[in-house]
Motif scaffolding. Sequence first.
Motif, short mmCIF file in Angstrom:
data_model
loop_
_atom_site.label_atom_id
_atom_site.label_comp_id
_atom_site.label_asym_id
_atom_site.label_seq_id
_atom_site.Cartn_x
_atom_site.Cartn_y
_atom_site.Cartn_z
N HIS A 1 12.10 -26.23 -9.32
CA HIS A 1 13.35 -26.01 -10.06
C HIS A 1 14.24 -24.97 -9.37
O HIS A 1 15.46 -25.08 -9.42
N LYS A 2 13.65 -24.01 -8.69
CA LYS A 2 14.45 -23.04 -7.94
C LYS A 2 15.07 -23.68 -6.71
O LYS A 2 16.19 -23.36 -6.32
N ILE A 3 14.33 -24.58 -6.09
CA ILE A 3 14.86 -25.32 -4.94
C ILE A 3 16.06 -26.15 -5.38
O ILE A 3 17.09 -26.19 -4.70
N LEU A 4 15.94 -26.81 -6.53
CA LEU A 4 17.03 -27.65 -7.03
C LEU A 4 18.29 -26.83 -7.29
O LEU A 4 19.40 -27.29 -7.04
N GLN A 5 18.12 -25.63 -7.78
CA GLN A 5 19.27 -24.76 -8.07
C GLN A 5 19.99 -24.34 -6.80
O GLN A 5 21.17 -24.02 -6.83
N GLN A 6 19.28 -24.35 -5.67
CA GLN A 6 19.86 -23.89 -4.42
C GLN A 6 20.43 -25.02 -3.56
O GLN A 6 20.95 -24.76 -2.48
N LEU A 7 20.35 -26.25 -4.03
CA LEU A 7 20.87 -27.37 -3.25
C LEU A 7 22.39 -27.31 -3.16
O LEU A 7 23.07 -26.86 -4.09
#
Length: 141
Positions: free
Chosen positions: A74-80
Motif C-alpha cells: 500500500h505504501k508502494i501504491l501511494q508513491q506511484l
Amino acid sequence: MPVAVENVMRLLCSISDQKKMRVPVQPSNKSAPMAITGALLGTVFGGPPGLIVGGVLGGLVGSGMSDEPFKPVHKILQQLSHNQKQKLLDKVKTVIWNLDWMDNVELMELVMRSERLQRQLADVLVGFIKAELKTEVQFGV
C-alpha cells in the motif's frame, strides 16, 4: 460506470493489506557516511586514536539505522506516479469491466465480498509490480 484512479488505489490498498503483501527494499547503506563522519569527528576531538574510535562508533551507529527489509504494497501504491497509476487502472479495468455496479462504494463492497475477485486483482497487482517496478511481491503471515 467510470472508476476514479483514487478509488481503485484505495481498493488495491485494502486488498494488499488484507493479504499482507509487501516488497523487499534495497537496504540503504548509511553506515559508510556515518563511519566517515565519526572518523572525522574522532580525529578532530581525539587525534589519531580518535580516528579509529570515531570510525568504528560511526559505523555501528549507521548500521543500526537500517530500514525495514520490506515495505507494504500500500505504501508502494501511494508513491506511484500518475502515469503508473493510470497503467494499473487500465489493468484493473480488465477484471472489473463486466461487473454490475452503480458507484464506487458498491464496487468496493462487491470486490471485498468475493475471494475470486480479490485474487484476480491481487494477481493484477503482483503482475504490475513485477513488470513495472522490477521487484517481487511477498505475502506475509
